[in-house]
Design an enzyme around this catalytic site. Structure first.
Site, PDB file in Angstrom:
ATOM      1  N   HIS A  97      13.262  36.113  61.665  1.00 26.46           N
ATOM      2  CA  HIS A  97      13.521  37.430  62.242  1.00 26.46           C
ATOM      3  C   HIS A  97      13.314  37.351  63.756  1.00 26.46           C
ATOM      4  CE1 HIS A  97      12.799  39.975  58.358  1.00 26.46           C
ATOM      5  NE2 HIS A  97      13.526  38.890  58.127  1.00 26.46           N
ATOM      6  N   GLU A 156      11.511  38.993  65.891  1.00 26.43           N
ATOM      7  CA  GLU A 156      10.138  39.015  66.385  1.00 26.43           C
ATOM      8  C   GLU A 156       9.443  37.680  66.143  1.00 26.43           C
ATOM      9  OE1 GLU A 156      11.078  43.267  64.967  1.00 26.43           O
ATOM     10  OE2 GLU A 156      11.512  41.231  64.302  1.00 26.43           O
ATOM     11  N   CYS A 194       9.490  44.828  60.553  1.00 29.34           N
ATOM     12  CA  CYS A 194       9.318  44.811  59.104  1.00 29.34           C
ATOM     13  C   CYS A 194       7.885  44.373  58.785  1.00 29.34           C
ATOM     14  CB  CYS A 194      10.331  43.859  58.471  1.00 29.34           C
ATOM     15  SG  CYS A 194       9.930  42.113  58.688  1.00 29.34           S
ATOM     16  N   CYS A 244       7.105  40.746  59.979  1.00 30.75           N
ATOM     17  CA  CYS A 244       6.996  40.638  61.434  1.00 30.75           C
ATOM     18  C   CYS A 244       5.742  41.332  61.940  1.00 30.75           C
ATOM     19  CB  CYS A 244       8.238  41.204  62.098  1.00 30.75           C
ATOM     20  SG  CYS A 244       9.710  40.196  61.794  1.00 30.75           S
TER      21      CYS A 244
END
Length: 159
Positions: A56, A58, A86, A89
């Protein structure tokens, strides 16, 4: 940090989200990590590019910032992300000890385009035996021995 600087970093995160999505690397998510008004990490979602569900924006930005700064703690850093993080993350952000998060889109905005993290948020609140993925304890005593050995180890570095 001035309002103009803050908006500049968020616009960079948004630019990365668009660039990543248009290139086919992953979903429309981007992140920038800043320390003392200097960008030290950037990332866009790279799940499709790398076949890595943890890639992801991040997480990619955290890995990039840690490599740049040669540390696993980013407590003096600020994260700018194109969407509310999320659960995965968010966990990585806490582990990295990032001191502040600015986000643009909300998790509800993400859900409207097919990225629904509410399922995971709900799973975290459930008792282990009620979660959708079965979890079963196994060989705890053997694993506890490793923890006990670690506990008495001298010169260990905690994180």
């Amino acid at each position: 940090m001035t309002k103009e600087e803050i908006e500049k970093y968020m616009r960079e995160a948004i630019r990365l989200s668009r660039e990543g999505a248009e290139s086919g690397k992953g979903g429309p998510f981007g992140a920038v990590i800043v320390k003392d008004t200097q960008v030290v990490g950037k990332g866009s979602n790279q799940v499709l590019l790398t076949n890595d569900p943890t890639a992801h924006a991040e997480v990619v930005a955290i890995r990039n910032a840690c490599a740049t700064l040669q540390t696993f703690h980013l407590e003096e850093c600020i994260l700018f992300t194109s969407c509310e993080p999320c659960p995965m993350c968010l966990g990585a952000i806490y582990w990295a000890r990032i001191r502040k998060i600015y986000y643009a889109n909300t998790r509800k905005d993400a859900a409207t385009i097919g990225f629904n993290d509410d399922f995971i948020y709900c799973e975290l609140d459930l008792p282990i035996e009620e979660r959708h993925i079965p979890m079963e304890p196994l060989l705890r005593q053997e694993a506890l021995q490793v923890f006990q050995d670690w506990e008495i180890t001298k010169n260990k570095k905690l994180y």
